[in-house]
Design a protein around this motif. Structure first.
Motif, PDB file in Angstrom:
ATOM      1  N   LEU A 247       0.848  -1.196   0.000  1.00  0.00           N
ATOM      2  CA  LEU A 247       0.000   0.000   0.000  1.00  0.00           C
ATOM      3  C   LEU A 247       0.880   1.241   0.000  1.00  0.00           C
ATOM      4  O   LEU A 247       1.913   1.267   0.667  1.00  0.00           O
ATOM      5  CB  LEU A 247      -0.863   0.051   1.272  1.00  0.00           C
ATOM      6  N   ASP A 248       0.451   2.267  -0.762  1.00  0.00           N
ATOM      7  CA  ASP A 248       0.992   3.604  -0.540  1.00  0.00           C
ATOM      8  C   ASP A 248      -0.169   4.443  -0.034  1.00  0.00           C
ATOM      9  O   ASP A 248      -1.046   4.844  -0.808  1.00  0.00           O
ATOM     10  CB  ASP A 248       1.587   4.196  -1.828  1.00  0.00           C
ATOM     11  N   ILE A 249      -0.181   4.682   1.280  1.00  0.00           N
ATOM     12  CA  ILE A 249      -1.285   5.431   1.892  1.00  0.00           C
ATOM     13  C   ILE A 249      -1.206   6.904   1.483  1.00  0.00           C
ATOM     14  O   ILE A 249      -2.228   7.578   1.371  1.00  0.00           O
ATOM     15  CB  ILE A 249      -1.225   5.306   3.441  1.00  0.00           C
ATOM     16  N   ILE A 371      13.269   1.712  -5.438  1.00  0.00           N
ATOM     17  CA  ILE A 371      13.595   2.759  -6.413  1.00  0.00           C
ATOM     18  C   ILE A 371      12.301   3.065  -7.185  1.00  0.00           C
ATOM     19  O   ILE A 371      11.681   2.170  -7.761  1.00  0.00           O
ATOM     20  CB  ILE A 371      14.706   2.288  -7.376  1.00  0.00           C
ATOM     21  N   SER A 372      11.912   4.346  -7.166  1.00  0.00           N
ATOM     22  CA  SER A 372      10.543   4.664  -7.614  1.00  0.00           C
ATOM     23  C   SER A 372      10.466   5.695  -8.728  1.00  0.00           C
ATOM     24  O   SER A 372      11.217   6.673  -8.757  1.00  0.00           O
ATOM     25  CB  SER A 372       9.731   5.178  -6.416  1.00  0.00           C
ATOM     26  N   ALA A 373       9.480   5.462  -9.610  1.00  0.00           N
ATOM     27  CA  ALA A 373       9.093   6.442 -10.630  1.00  0.00           C
ATOM     28  C   ALA A 373       8.265   7.540  -9.967  1.00  0.00           C
ATOM     29  O   ALA A 373       7.955   7.476  -8.774  1.00  0.00           O
ATOM     30  CB  ALA A 373       8.263   5.755 -11.700  1.00  0.00           C
ATOM     31  N   ARG A 374       7.876   8.543 -10.745  1.00  0.00           N
ATOM     32  CA  ARG A 374       6.917   9.554 -10.314  1.00  0.00           C
ATOM     33  C   ARG A 374       5.610   9.302 -11.053  1.00  0.00           C
ATOM     34  O   ARG A 374       5.564   8.552 -12.029  1.00  0.00           O
ATOM     35  CB  ARG A 374       7.413  10.979 -10.638  1.00  0.00           C
ATOM     36  N   SER A 375       4.547   9.980 -10.619  1.00  0.00           N
ATOM     37  CA  SER A 375       3.273   9.791 -11.315  1.00  0.00           C
ATOM     38  C   SER A 375       3.312  10.433 -12.703  1.00  0.00           C
ATOM     39  O   SER A 375       2.577  10.023 -13.599  1.00  0.00           O
ATOM     40  CB  SER A 375       2.119  10.327 -10.481  1.00  0.00           C
ATOM     41  N   GLY A 376       4.158  11.439 -12.888  1.00  0.00           N
ATOM     42  CA  GLY A 376       4.373  12.004 -14.224  1.00  0.00           C
ATOM     43  C   GLY A 376       5.676  11.440 -14.776  1.00  0.00           C
ATOM     44  O   GLY A 376       6.735  11.668 -14.194  1.00  0.00           O
TER      45      GLY A 376
END
Ligand SMILES: C=C(OP(=O)(O)O)C(=O)O
Ligand SMILES: [Mg+2]
Length: 439
Positions: A247-249, A371-376
């Motif tokens: 989950l990402d709250i 390691i994460s992307a962004r929503s854009g």
């Protein structure tokens, strides 16, 4: 030694149709590197500054011509002629020229674009894929590289889906997959079963959110968890054993900082920090949840201490808005025992060198990294090379049905071939309760 010959910035569009910065770096050897800069929507207050024009006659004020101007003038002015192989020097010079704590004068989007475009150019000059160049620069010689375990958005809420529900990301973890291609097959199966279920339940349209996850106006946040569990089982996969849940709250975005409470608007409920933890604890018992990101808000350090004391032995607790990939904030979290994992977003901090520092610090304290992307996002796949080249262990890209996401999933398929199928897999999470119970 390979000196920078030219740097060119330009404005391009991202996956939301908003402008973002693209940078090309050319070396005297003739080799070039390119970086397209990502952009967040549910941003943390402590992120490095994304410079936007604010002139509403173009792109609702979201143009990045000022940042592009800085790339093409001030920044290239001090970098042309510098040795591109000395990444730390390039990044340091840009920070010095900017002169602010959060890169707000020249823009973290301008600085990040150059930082990574330079790394791409050097990798190309060395005839290496970027992940190998990064591993050679930043890992010890005998460290074995592997494809990270993906956590994949299937149902979206919050700021990525028009606030249909409060919680931002309901993700799946293909922990039972033995290889990365097998993991993708599991993800695809659950994705399509979820769509089928949403329509069967009578929702009008299944709607796709910013990261390609489904974004219907569900009756509650918990309904998304039930839907996911049903979809996993309908796909013929063992719940928790083959596919678990993350989950990402993104709770900073429904935290009322004045009253210190969390406002779940879609359910008309107001919860204290302790009540939020109670809710998450109940969910952990009901559903095979392996990881919770931003369970509490970026300002709620005390709440995070309680969250970590109560749930940290059972699940991964990831700080995104909490840490903003900032070594100072990560160190504070380590010192006071807040969280046990760091979400790593390169544009939250703004240079390759500082991103590496954040990852190293997290690992040195025994924290996991995602390691994460962004929503854009764009078609740029640097993220995949970064996750492999720093041995990140886990990656968060978004859903399958968006080419801005697929560019990264597909890049991992190519790297997978080169690494002979080495996959971090579910063992990366074996410290969590649900998986350790399996024995
Ligand atoms: C990827 C995320 O969203 P954004 O890029 O909008 O901050 C996130 O919150 O983890
Ligand atoms: Mg997040």
């Amino acid at each position: 030694m390979n000196r920078i010959k030219s740097i060119t910035g330009r404005e391009i569009l991202d996956s939301r149709g908003n402008p973002t910065v693209e940078v090309d770096v050319t070396l005297e050897s003739g080799h070039t590197g390119r970086m397209m800069v990502p952009s967040g929507a549910s941003t943390g207050r402590f992120e490095a500054w994304e410079l936007r024009d604010g002139d509403s006659s173009r792109f609702r004020g979201k143009g990045v011509q000022k940042a592009v101007h800085h790339v093409n003038h001030e920044l290239s002015g001090i970098l042309i002629g510098q040795d591109a192989e000395d990444q730390a020097n390039l990044d340091h010079r840009m920070l010095e020229l900017d002169g602010t704590d959060n890169k707000s004068r020249l823009g973290a989007n301008a600085i990040l674009g150059i930082s990574f475009a330079a790394a791409h150019a050097v990798a190309s000059a060395a005839g290496k894929p970027l992940y190998r160049h990064l591993a050679d620069m930043y890992l010890s010689e005998n460290e074995r590289l592997s494809i990270p375990l993906p956590m994949v958005n299937i149902i979206s809420g919050g700021l990525h889906a028009g606030k249909n529900i409060d919680i931002q990301d309901f993700l799946i973890y293909p922990v039972g997959a033995e290889t990365y291609p097998q993991a993708l097959e599991m993800i695809s199966a659950v994705y399509w079963k979820t769509q089928e279920l949403i329509l069967k339940k009578g929702y009008v349209g299944y709607l796709l959110a910013d990261e390609g996850g489904f974004g219907p106006a569900l009756s509650s946040n918990e309904e998304a968890l039930e839907l996911l569990c049903s979809a996993i089982e309908l796909a013929g996969l063992k719940l928790g054993e083959e596919v678990g849940i993350a989950l990402d709250i993104a709770s900073s975005h429904f935290y009322n900082i004045n009253n210190h409470v969390y406002e779940l608007h879609s359910e008309q409920r107001i919860l204290s920090s302790s009540q939020m933890i109670d809710m998450l604890e109940q969910w952990i018992h009901r559903y095979p949840i392996l990881s919770i990101e931003d369970g509490l808000a970026e300002d709620d350090w005390e709440g995070w201490q309680e969250l970590t004391a109560r749930l940290g032995g059972k699940v991964q607790l990831v700080g995104d808005d909490l840490f903003t990939t900032n070594p100072n904030r990560i160190q504070h979290g380590i010192d006071i025992k807040a969280g046990n994992a760091v979400l790593v977003k390169m544009n939250q901090i703004g240079t390759l060198t500082e991103t590496v520092a954040a990852v190293r610090l997290a690992k040195s304290a025994g924290f996991q990294t995602v390691i994460s992307a962004r929503s854009g996002e764009t078609e740029d796949a640097t993220l995949s090379d970064l996750a492999v080249g720093l041995n990140g262990g886990q990656i968060k890209i978004g859903s399958l049905a968006r080419s801005s996401r697929l560019s990264k999933y597909n890049q991992l398929l190519r790297i997978n071939e080169q690494l002979g199928g080495a996959f971090a897999g579910g063992s990366i999470l074996s410290h969590t309760n649900h998986l350790s119970k399996k024995g």
